[in-house]
Design a protein around this motif. Structure first.
Motif, PDB file in Angstrom:
ATOM      1  N   VAL A  66      81.335  18.809  58.525  1.00 11.25           N
ATOM      2  CA  VAL A  66      80.476  18.319  59.669  1.00 11.25           C
ATOM      3  C   VAL A  66      79.506  19.337  60.016  1.00 11.25           C
ATOM      4  N   LYS A  67      78.171  19.189  60.111  1.00 10.39           N
ATOM      5  CA  LYS A  67      77.095  19.884  60.567  1.00 10.39           C
ATOM      6  C   LYS A  67      76.661  19.215  61.771  1.00 10.39           C
ATOM      7  N   ALA A  68      76.810  19.924  63.291  1.00 10.33           N
ATOM      8  CA  ALA A  68      76.397  19.221  64.276  1.00 10.33           C
ATOM      9  C   ALA A  68      75.223  19.857  64.836  1.00 10.33           C
ATOM     10  N   PHE A  69      74.322  20.366  64.012  1.00  8.13           N
ATOM     11  CA  PHE A  69      73.103  20.948  64.728  1.00  8.13           C
ATOM     12  C   PHE A  69      71.894  19.985  64.793  1.00  8.13           C
ATOM     13  N   TYR A  70      71.084  20.344  65.737  1.00  8.39           N
ATOM     14  CA  TYR A  70      70.009  19.652  65.920  1.00  8.39           C
ATOM     15  C   TYR A  70      68.716  20.329  65.625  1.00  8.39           C
ATOM     16  N   ALA A  71      68.043  20.116  64.560  1.00  7.80           N
ATOM     17  CA  ALA A  71      66.930  20.991  64.297  1.00  7.80           C
ATOM     18  C   ALA A  71      65.622  20.237  63.993  1.00  7.80           C
ATOM     19  N   ARG A  72      64.559  20.707  64.012  1.00  7.44           N
ATOM     20  CA  ARG A  72      63.228  20.175  63.652  1.00  7.44           C
ATOM     21  C   ARG A  72      63.485  19.864  62.177  1.00  7.44           C
ATOM     22  N   GLY A  73      63.077  18.844  61.761  1.00  7.68           N
ATOM     23  CA  GLY A  73      62.997  18.614  60.030  1.00  7.68           C
ATOM     24  C   GLY A  73      64.319  17.627  59.698  1.00  7.68           C
ATOM     25  N   ASP A  74      64.264  17.021  58.715  1.00  7.48           N
ATOM     26  CA  ASP A  74      65.578  16.321  58.451  1.00  7.48           C
ATOM     27  C   ASP A  74      65.534  16.434  56.821  1.00  7.48           C
ATOM     28  N   SER A  75      65.538  17.643  56.254  1.00  5.93           N
ATOM     29  CA  SER A  75      65.675  18.202  54.811  1.00  5.93           C
ATOM     30  C   SER A  75      66.746  18.391  54.318  1.00  5.93           C
ATOM     31  N   LYS A  76      67.325  18.023  53.276  1.00  2.66           N
ATOM     32  CA  LYS A  76      68.279  18.279  52.700  1.00  2.66           C
ATOM     33  C   LYS A  76      68.637  19.982  52.316  1.00  2.66           C
ATOM     34  N   SER A  77      67.707  20.625  52.220  1.00  6.48           N
ATOM     35  CA  SER A  77      67.408  22.110  52.278  1.00  6.48           C
ATOM     36  C   SER A  77      68.380  22.941  53.266  1.00  6.48           C
ATOM     37  N   LYS A  78      68.485  22.136  54.361  1.00  4.71           N
ATOM     38  CA  LYS A  78      69.247  22.565  55.738  1.00  4.71           C
ATOM     39  C   LYS A  78      70.455  22.997  55.246  1.00  4.71           C
ATOM     40  N   TYR A  79      71.050  21.994  54.270  1.00  8.11           N
ATOM     41  CA  TYR A  79      72.505  22.181  54.273  1.00  8.11           C
ATOM     42  C   TYR A  79      72.964  22.678  52.616  1.00  8.11           C
TER      43      TYR A  79
END
Length: 147
Positions: A66-79
């Motif tokens: 579970v990743k519950a952070f809100y950050a700008r952008g909606d990219s798979k690379s964040k994960y």
């Protein structure tokens, strides 16, 4: 607020707990009440939580991050890190609070073949402000199923 503020961490842990409960409630609807004692929801052993069935030894049915952070952008690379370091069982899921719009088109790898968890037929994310609605719905369905 001071520099030592754990609000974001606490919110993430609370969301993780609620998502685990949601998945467990959905699993309960798939099995007979007579089998409930064989199934377990486990937190913080294999990833953030897992569902397993005890058959002498635990047989992991699904593993969840579970990743519950809100950050700008909606990219798979964040994960990217989560996808690469996943403790797999074959039914492995990533839960996010934000929609990932480039899941199928991103160049970010998914070496463990982690899936996004489906909250509805077309929704693969669940905000911290939405989880309660999903939980109430599942509790009502479970109650109706058992009456």
């Amino acid at each position: 607020m001071g520099n030592r503020n754990a609000t974001a961490t606490w919110s993430g842990f609370a969301h993780q707990g609620q998502v685990g409960l949601l998945v467990a409630l959905r699993k309960m609807q798939e099995i007979s009440p007579a089998e409930y004692s064989q199934y377990y929801l486990e937190y913080e052993e294999k990833e953030d939580f897992a569902i397993y069935k005890l058959e002498g030894i635990p047989k992991y049915l699904s593993v969840h991050q579970v990743k519950a952070f809100y950050a700008r952008g909606d990219s798979k690379s964040k994960y990217k890190k989560a996808l690469a370091n996943f403790d797999c069982c074959g039914e492995d899921y990533l839960h996010t609070v934000m929609e990932i719009t480039d899941w199928d088109t991103s160049k970010t790898g998914n070496p463990k073949n982690v899936k996004r968890y489906s909250y509805t037929g077309s929704q693969f994310h669940c905000g911290t402000d939405e989880i309660e609605t999903f939980l109430i719905k599942e509790l009502k369905q479970l109650q109706n199923q058992q009456t």
